[in-house]
Enzyme design. Structure first.
Site, PDB file in Angstrom:
ATOM      1  N   GLY A   1      34.649  -2.272  25.561  1.00  0.00           N
ATOM      2  CA  GLY A   1      34.859  -1.607  24.046  1.00  0.00           C
ATOM      3  C   GLY A   1      36.320  -1.413  23.759  1.00  0.00           C
TER       4      GLY A   1
ATOM      5  CG  ASN B   1      39.283  -4.797  19.830  1.00  0.00           C
ATOM      6  OD1 ASN B   1      40.476  -4.643  19.265  1.00  0.00           O
ATOM      7  ND2 ASN B   1      38.987  -5.967  20.231  1.00  0.00           N
TER       8      ASN B   1
ATOM      9  CG  MET C   1      28.511  -9.593  25.223  1.00  0.00           C
ATOM     10  SD  MET C   1      29.429 -10.514  23.968  1.00  0.00           S
ATOM     11  CE  MET C   1      29.369 -12.254  24.549  1.00  0.00           C
ATOM     12  NE  ARG C   2      20.813  -9.023  23.650  1.00  0.00           N
ATOM     13  CZ  ARG C   2      21.367  -9.370  25.257  1.00  0.00           C
ATOM     14  NH1 ARG C   2      22.693  -9.869  25.252  1.00  0.00           N
ATOM     15  NH2 ARG C   2      20.879  -8.936  26.106  1.00  0.00           N
ATOM     16  CB  ILE C   3      22.893 -13.435  17.029  1.00  0.00           C
ATOM     17  CG1 ILE C   3      23.925 -14.164  18.060  1.00  0.00           C
ATOM     18  CG2 ILE C   3      22.777 -13.859  15.631  1.00  0.00           C
ATOM     19  CD1 ILE C   3      23.344 -15.777  17.852  1.00  0.00           C
TER      20      ILE C   3
ATOM     21  CG  ASN D   1      32.079  -9.065  16.050  1.00  0.00           C
ATOM     22  OD1 ASN D   1      32.612  -8.356  16.886  1.00  0.00           O
ATOM     23  ND2 ASN D   1      31.518 -10.272  16.470  1.00  0.00           N
TER      24      ASN D   1
ATOM     25  CG  HIS E   1      35.370 -15.053  17.009  1.00  0.00           C
ATOM     26  ND1 HIS E   1      34.770 -15.165  17.839  1.00  0.00           N
ATOM     27  CD2 HIS E   1      36.168 -16.278  17.070  1.00  0.00           C
ATOM     28  CE1 HIS E   1      34.564 -16.411  18.227  1.00  0.00           C
ATOM     29  NE2 HIS E   1      35.417 -17.108  17.878  1.00  0.00           N
TER      30      HIS E   1
ATOM     31  CG  ASP F   1      31.639 -15.960  16.098  1.00  0.00           C
ATOM     32  OD1 ASP F   1      31.346 -14.837  16.115  1.00  0.00           O
ATOM     33  OD2 ASP F   1      31.609 -16.453  17.050  1.00  0.00           O
TER      34      ASP F   1
ATOM     35  CD  GLU G   1      40.232  -9.331  20.088  1.00  0.00           C
ATOM     36  OE1 GLU G   1      39.965  -8.496  20.439  1.00  0.00           O
ATOM     37  OE2 GLU G   1      40.213 -10.521  20.690  1.00  0.00           O
TER      38      GLU G   1
END
Length: 525
Positions: A11, A13, A86-88, A102, A104, A140, A170
């Site tokens: 984490g 960011n 790491m989950r949609i 989010n 990317h 994304d 980022e």
């Protein structure tokens, strides 16, 4: 604004946002789906509450999200920020939370998915970056809020690219977006378009992306222990030392200080339409003059302070002829800059092995609109000082009126003074300098320095009957008193001091003419 952060690993960011608090945003909670995620310790060190909601084996995605929502329901938050979660996320989560963001590690829609850096390198692109977007149920594919470009260099591996995109891309883009949301400047429309209030272009855009090419590796910076390089903006057409040809290729290359001084010298002689010459030392004029011929202008400039001119930079605004070249090589100079040279002048100048001869190709008219000063952590950007006064711009404030000759000298002094570090004072006769006091913390000390230079260093001229220019107002009459002692008979200054009345009174007592410009000409770098 209160944030809910969600991450599956470190984490970084989220912690960067926590440390910077863009727009005053603070984390109400950081949630992870991995009990061993390093983000838990990092958040705890910052006093941020944490939650762990791991997904059970064979647990449906929507069921897990229900438990995530239940955990988050204990906190008040206005925005959800994902960072390597790491989950949609499904409709179950998205429809029941505020806007979710989010980041990317590519310029979407290119290179979506898990292995963005590998895709970038395989594709051979030369620019990548990152994208901050609104999360929807696609991978994304949500509405883009901002992007930050990052170069891809020869020899980059995935780790190199990952680090550069994270720390340079980022860490810039994500806090920017959080700040926009905190300031209520973002509107996400139903059709997926994103509008950001104040995200404008123009001379001072809301975001700047600067891309310069390295033009040269320099021997060193301001001092031998500092590495340095020269970068070029190839879009600038104005005459520039960055794009100048060094005609004597066998001479040593220009140093960091040479470039800096040569730039200052060239900018000074661009002020004048008449044949002009300037000698610069440490970015300050040691002397400047205009005359009917270039050779006379150089002689007048040099005679202001030949001692300080030793090892200086010469700039000319006409093609250099042999007569001027002969004078230049009479004493040690580092660089000469001019818009062309006669063959005879080059023969003379090339006698000095390490006198760097620069031919500036381009128009001497000032067209580049902005100047920049790098700071640690950022840069200052301002409009270039292109003020050019005429006699009609001057307000006479004394009983004595200046003569036409004094006005001509005042205007010459003012336009030269723009290139003297503040606090700056300049003495001039006709259109040549006779004494310059630069870089003083006291204005009266700048007057004393200019007087000393005119009395002790100038050759064949002095301050008796000269005019004085000041780059800002006189706070007290003492500067006028010292100028009168030196023989000054006319003064040009901005005015605007609460003591203007007493300053003008002092000028009247010494039978000086004084004009005010209504604008100052500070130069601090």
């Amino acid at each position: 604004m209160k944030l809910a952060g969600m991450a599956s690993n470190r984490g970084r960011n989220l912690m960067n946002i926590a440390d910077r608090a863009p727009g005053g945003a603070e984390f109400a909670v950081v949630l992870t789906n991995d009990a061993d995620a390093p983000v838990l310790e990092a958040a705890a060190e910052r006093g941020i509450p944490t939650e762990v909601v791991e997904r059970d084996e064979d647990e449906a995605r929507e069921a897990h999200e229900e438990r995530v929502l239940e955990a988050l329901s204990e906190y008040d938050f206005d925005l959800v920020t994902l960072d390597g979660y790491m989950r949609i996320l499904s409709e179950t989560f998205i429809e029941r939370t505020p806007t979710t963001l989010n980041v990317h590690p590519s310029l979407l829609p290119n290179f979506a998915g898990m292995d963005a850096h590998e895709q970038v390198l395989d594709a051979g692109v030369r620019v990548t970056g990152c994208t901050v977007h609104v999360v929807d149920e696609t991978v994304d594919g949500g509405p883009i809020v901002t992007q930050e470009p990052i170069p891809v260099f020869e020899g980059d591996g995935e780790d190199d690219l990952k680090e550069r995109v994270l720390y340079e891309g980022e860490f810039t883009a994500y806090p920017r977006v959080v700040k926009w949301f905190a300031e209520d400047r973002v509107t996400v429309a139903d059709d997926g378009t994103v509008d950001i209030e104040g995200d404008e272009g123009g001379d001072f855009p809301a975001r700047r992306v600067v891309s310069d090419d390295r033009a040269a590796d320099l021997r060193y910076g301001e001092n031998p222990h500092q590495d340095a390089a020269l970068y070029a903006d190839t879009t600038v057409s104005e005459a520039s030392v960055v794009h100048a040809d060094q005609l004597n290729e066998g001479a040593k290359a220009l140093s960091y200080n040479n470039y800096n001084d040569a730039d200052g010298a060239l900018n000074l002689i661009k002020e004048f339409e008449e044949p002009a010459a300037a000698v610069i030392k440490h970015t300050n004029p040691a002397g400047c003059a205009t005359a009917d011929s270039l050779a006379d202008a150089y002689a007048d400039a040099l005679s202001t302070d030949p001692m300080s001119a030793f090892g200086g930079i010469v700039a000319l605004n006409r093609e250099c002829d042999a007569a001027t070249a002969e004078q230049i090589i009479d004493s040690f100079k580092e660089v000469v800059v001019a818009p062309g040279y006669t063959d005879a002048a080059l023969d003379v100048l090339f006698e000095k092995e390490n006198l760097r001869v620069l031919d500036v190709d381009g128009d001497l008219e000032v067209t580049d609109p902005l100047t920049e000063k790098p700071l640690v952590g950022g840069r200052l950007v301002q409009e270039r000082d292109t003020q050019h006064l005429t006699a009609e711009d001057l307000e006479v404030v004394t009983e004595r009126e200046p003569t036409d000759e004094q006005i001509e000298s005042m205007l010459f002094a003012w336009h030269t003074l723009k290139h003297v570090k503040s606090n700056g004072i300049l003495f001039a006769k006709g259109t040549e300098t006779v004494g310059i006091g630069m870089g003083q913390v006291s204005r009266v000390d700048a007057v004393r320095l200019a007087a000393m230079k005119s009395e002790e260093h100038a050759e064949g001229k002095d301050a008796d009957g000269a005019v004085m220019a000041s780059d800002a107002f006189f706070p007290f009459p003492d500067g006028i008193e010292r100028a009168a002692e030196a023989g000054i008979e006319a003064v040009i200054q901005p005015g605007g001091s609460k003591n203007d009345e007493s300053v003008v009174e002092a000028a009247n007592e010494h039978d000086m003419a004084m004009v005010m410009t209504g604008q100052r000409s500070f130069r601090h770098d």
